[in-house]
Design an enzyme around this catalytic site. Structure first.
Site, PDB file in Angstrom:
ATOM      1  N   ASP A 233       0.833  -1.194   0.000  1.00 43.33           N
ATOM      2  CA  ASP A 233       0.000   0.000   0.000  1.00 43.33           C
ATOM      3  C   ASP A 233       0.878   1.259   0.000  1.00 43.33           C
ATOM      4  OD1 ASP A 233      -2.686   1.176   0.320  1.00 43.33           O
ATOM      5  OD2 ASP A 233      -1.867   1.916   2.208  1.00 43.33           O
TER       6      ASP A 233
ATOM      7  N   GLU B 243       1.240  -0.416  -5.145  1.00 45.86           N
ATOM      8  CA  GLU B 243       0.042   0.410  -5.342  1.00 45.86           C
ATOM      9  C   GLU B 243       0.472   1.875  -5.452  1.00 45.86           C
ATOM     10  OE1 GLU B 243      -3.456   2.868  -3.815  1.00 45.86           O
ATOM     11  OE2 GLU B 243      -1.752   2.351  -2.560  1.00 45.86           O
TER      12      GLU B 243
ATOM     13  N   HIS C  19     -11.736   0.165  -4.749  1.00 43.30           N
ATOM     14  CA  HIS C  19     -12.324   0.779  -3.555  1.00 43.30           C
ATOM     15  C   HIS C  19     -12.009   2.272  -3.470  1.00 43.30           C
ATOM     16  CE1 HIS C  19      -8.183   0.205  -2.424  1.00 43.30           C
ATOM     17  NE2 HIS C  19      -8.359   1.022  -1.415  1.00 43.30           N
ATOM     18  N   ASP C  20     -11.017   2.722  -4.242  1.00 44.28           N
ATOM     19  CA  ASP C  20     -10.614   4.127  -4.166  1.00 44.28           C
ATOM     20  C   ASP C  20     -11.314   4.960  -5.228  1.00 44.28           C
ATOM     21  OD1 ASP C  20      -9.008   4.244  -1.911  1.00 44.28           O
ATOM     22  OD2 ASP C  20      -7.246   3.514  -2.981  1.00 44.28           O
TER      23      ASP C  20
HETATM   24  C1  GLC Z   1      -4.098   3.447  -0.370  1.00 44.48           C
HETATM   25  C2  GLC Z   1      -5.456   2.815  -0.227  1.00 44.48           C
HETATM   26  C3  GLC Z   1      -6.439   3.848   0.232  1.00 44.48           C
HETATM   27  C4  GLC Z   1      -5.980   4.412   1.542  1.00 44.48           C
HETATM   28  C5  GLC Z   1      -4.539   4.921   1.447  1.00 44.48           C
HETATM   29  C6  GLC Z   1      -3.975   5.187   2.789  1.00 44.48           C
HETATM   30  O1  GLC Z   1      -4.056   4.397  -1.352  1.00 44.48           O
HETATM   31  O2  GLC Z   1      -5.835   2.227  -1.439  1.00 44.48           O
HETATM   32  O3  GLC Z   1      -7.731   3.321   0.354  1.00 44.48           O
HETATM   33  O4  GLC Z   1      -6.821   5.459   1.938  1.00 44.48           O
HETATM   34  O5  GLC Z   1      -3.681   3.964   0.851  1.00 44.48           O
HETATM   35  O6  GLC Z   1      -3.635   3.983   3.416  1.00 44.48           O
END
Ligand code: GLC
Length: 649
Positions: free
Chosen positions: A283, A325, A394-395
């Site tokens: 992440d 990610e 989800h984002d």
């Molecule tokens: C990543 C996740 C997101 C989260 C962020 C902080 O981007 O996909 O949902 O808010 O990290 O952890």
């Protein structure tokens, strides 16, 4: 192995752990010595001059050995098979779904009971959204972890996860979990100790006595959640310090300039590997290195740390792939596969966030020129790595491509972006989309987009308007968007609910821990009665489920759809149609997509300029055969439709 002091030191450690050099552990020993020089080199680049360097390096090597020893025979066997197969994740036979366990099936046990549902659809890879302990109300959907080893009670127990993964393995399914690598919850033990004044743990985070340094950092650091969590630092009264909190105020950024942090997080990474994770989603890797005077994103040291992590994984759990990610600009995303001498030696998989956003751009404008203008960096992906292809997750959707790409397509970037935001927020006159703007930053004018696939494609409003034609278009748009994602190359990752056209869920507005974050509108709670409608011919659910299932099956049946760096864009002939050719040996598959609300025409010449002159094309999607006409005659694509054409003569 050689006589160098490093190898001799490694040998001593292996012996002290009673590693069996001849038989059982031979492959491990080979990996260990094959990677140890690179591990030391990368480690020294970051920590060479650090006072804790030697102690931390030894701890790192010990962790590799210990976690390897604790790895079960099943996963070691799987490692061997995956290493032999090489880049197993490039296969056309893998299709994923990302889901929140509690919102999908209540808990982990419930999910295990739902495994036949995935089989029915053709999904054989699950991304389980964060499962580890995370404080209710300050959770960020699980991305604020207070205990990296304990499953949050709302999902069940550690044993439940263990059982689920064993069962998935039995059924030849793959699993992806997250490591929330950049930050912890302020309730995590390390943060708690830091709050209580423990200097050792304060050094795990970025803590400052006064606001001077935070203010200097802030000058160059963008805000991630400007509305709900402005700024990048939070004052913590317990320890009277300013702590770096780039995301939410309850998420404390880990300080990777401290080697103990790297080693402590490596421990968690290898623990997840031993749970049986096939792909580990790292992440927010773009944020893991901070340096004053910079944006603190995508810094070279972040890449060095990821390469180091990759080398460690190659030793202890070589079957586990890493997904970075990094939702950043196109020219930065591509660097997460490694650059220069480290090409294809960093993350194995990265989100194709650029392509995802470009598909939404084409859908809103009916014009594919920006999509084509932005392909150059995407096409740089090295052989052996792959994209995670997706339409929704989800984002939010960030329009992360560069202004210059929009301008190259002939548009004014500011006006174009404004149009897209208005279109998806539903403010543009006639726009059928029902989304919302997320993280609006009045200082920069930036905004991202929330909304479910179905609502952004117009289904929610079309139902409200009782418009047959808009409903038909919305359904076709959903299928078109998913088709491009499934056929373009990379691991397709569906988002749960999209296979059944779930529209936005506004119930989050009633929940205190969620109402500040409109990303919850597209994170549905699955209603299994509604899911039954997938069997009712003529229902929206049936239309979308059947089409999704058929696309997945088609993808699985065509080896040409593996990601062998075999996707090439067709030169543009019609601005409304985007097309690419997939190739394998002497085979070609033409995939063409019409983003316009009316029929679009493609001259047959478009299929002839690719080094072959087909006379009959078979559309795998509709089953129709087409006799290829003269150069000036046309192949016609209906509104929002696509074709997957293979030369049969
Ligand atoms: C990543 C996740 C997101 C989260 C962020 C902080 O981007 O996909 O949902 O808010 O990290 O952890």
């Amino acid at each position: 192995m050689n006589d160098s002091p490093l190898h001799q030191f490694g040998l001593q450690l292996l012996q002290s752990h009673k590693i069996d050099f001849k038989k059982n552990d031979k492959a491990f020993v080979d990996h260990f010595f094959a990677h140890i020089d690179e591990i030391e080199f990368l480690f020294n680049q970051i920590y060479g001059g650090h006072s804790k360097r030697n102690e931390a390096f030894e701890a790192l090597l010990n962790a590799l050995i210990l976690f390897y020893q604790q790895r079960t025979a099943i996963f070691k066997k799987k490692d061997t098979a995956k290493v032999k197969k090489q880049n197993w994740f490039l296969s056309n036979e893998i299709t994923g779904m990302s889901l929140y366990v509690d919102r999908f099936s209540g808990n982990l046990k419930g999910l295990q009971e739902k495994l036949p549902y995935f089989k029915e659809l053709g999904v054989n890879f699950l991304h389980l959204m964060p499962l580890f302990e995370s404080p209710d109300g300050e959770s960020d959907g699980g991305y604020a972890v207070s205990n990296f080893r304990k499953i949050d009670a709302r999902f069940g127990s550690n044993e439940d996860l263990y059982d689920l993964i064993q069962e998935m393995n039995q059924q030849d399914m793959y699993v992806m979990l997250d490591i929330v690598y950049n930050h912890t919850s302020h309730h995590h033990e390390w943060a708690q100790k830091a709050k209580a004044g423990d200097a050792y743990y304060q050094d795990f985070f970025y803590c400052y006595d006064t606001q001077d340094i935070p203010n200097q950092f802030d000058q160059n650091m963008p805000e991630i959640f400007p509305e709900s969590s402005p700024g990048n630092f939070t004052y913590i009264p317990e320890c009277k310090k300013w702590v770096m909190t780039v995301f939410h105020q309850y998420q404390w950024d880990l300080n990777y300039s401290n080697p103990s942090v790297f080693v402590a997080m490596l421990d968690h990474v290898l623990h997840y590997a031993n749970l049986g994770v096939d792909i580990l989603r790292i992440d927010a890797p773009a944020f893991i290195w901070k340096q004053m005077g910079t944006s603190c994103q995508n810094l070279p040291q972040a890449h060095t740390l990821l390469r180091l992590l990759k080398q460690c994984v190659l030793v202890a759990s070589p079957g586990m792939a890493l997904l970075g990610e990094a939702i950043v600009s196109p020219n930065e995303i591509i660097k997460y596969f490694g650059t220069d001498e480290a090409i294809a030696k960093e993350c194995d998989v990265a989100y194709n966030a650029t392509q995802m956003a470009l598909q939404w751009d084409a859908l809103a404008t009916g014009d594919t020129r920006v999509m084509l203008a932005a392909q150059h960096p995407i096409m740089q992906k090295p052989f052996g790595c792959t994209w995670l292809s997706y339409t929704r997750c989800h984002d939010d959707i960030g329009l992360g491509y560069d202004d210059e790409m929009i301008e190259r397509a002939g548009f004014n970037a500011y006006q174009h972006r404004t149009y897209l935001k208005n279109y998806f927020a539903g403010w543009q006159e006639g726009s059928p989309a029902a989304g919302a703007l997320f993280s609006v930053n009045p200082k920069t004018g930036d905004a991202r987009i929330s909304g479910s696939l179905a609502s952004l494609c117009g289904l929610e409003k079309a139902i409200e308007w009782k418009s047959e034609i808009e409903i038909e278009h919305a359904l076709k748009k959903i299928i078109l968007m998913q088709a491009m994602t499934l056929f373009i190359g990379g691991i397709p990752m569906l988002f749960y609910g999209d296979e059944l056209a779930y529209t936005n869920d506004y119930s989050y507005l009633q929940e205190a821990g969620k109402s500040y974050d409109n990303r919850w509108m597209h994170r549905p709670i699955i209603d299994w009665n509604k899911n039954e409608k997938r069997n009712e011919v003529g229902s929206y659910e049936n239309t979308i489920f059947t089409a999704t299932k058929k696309m997945i099956a088609l993808r699985k049946s065509l080896a040409i759809l593996s990601d062998l760096k075999n996707t090439n864009w067709m030169p543009p002939h019609n601005i409304h149609i985007a097309g690419f050719v997939r190739t394998l040996e002497n085979k070609k598959l033409y995939c063409v997509f019409n983003y316009k609300n009316s029929a679009s025409f493609l001259t047959w010449y478009a299929f002839k300029e690719q080094g072959e002159r087909p006379s009959v094309l078979h559309d795998h999607w509709t089953g129709q055969n087409f006799k290829v006409g003269n150069d000036h005659e046309h192949f016609v694509l209906a509104p929002y439709s696509f074709a997957i054409l293979e030369t049969i003569k």
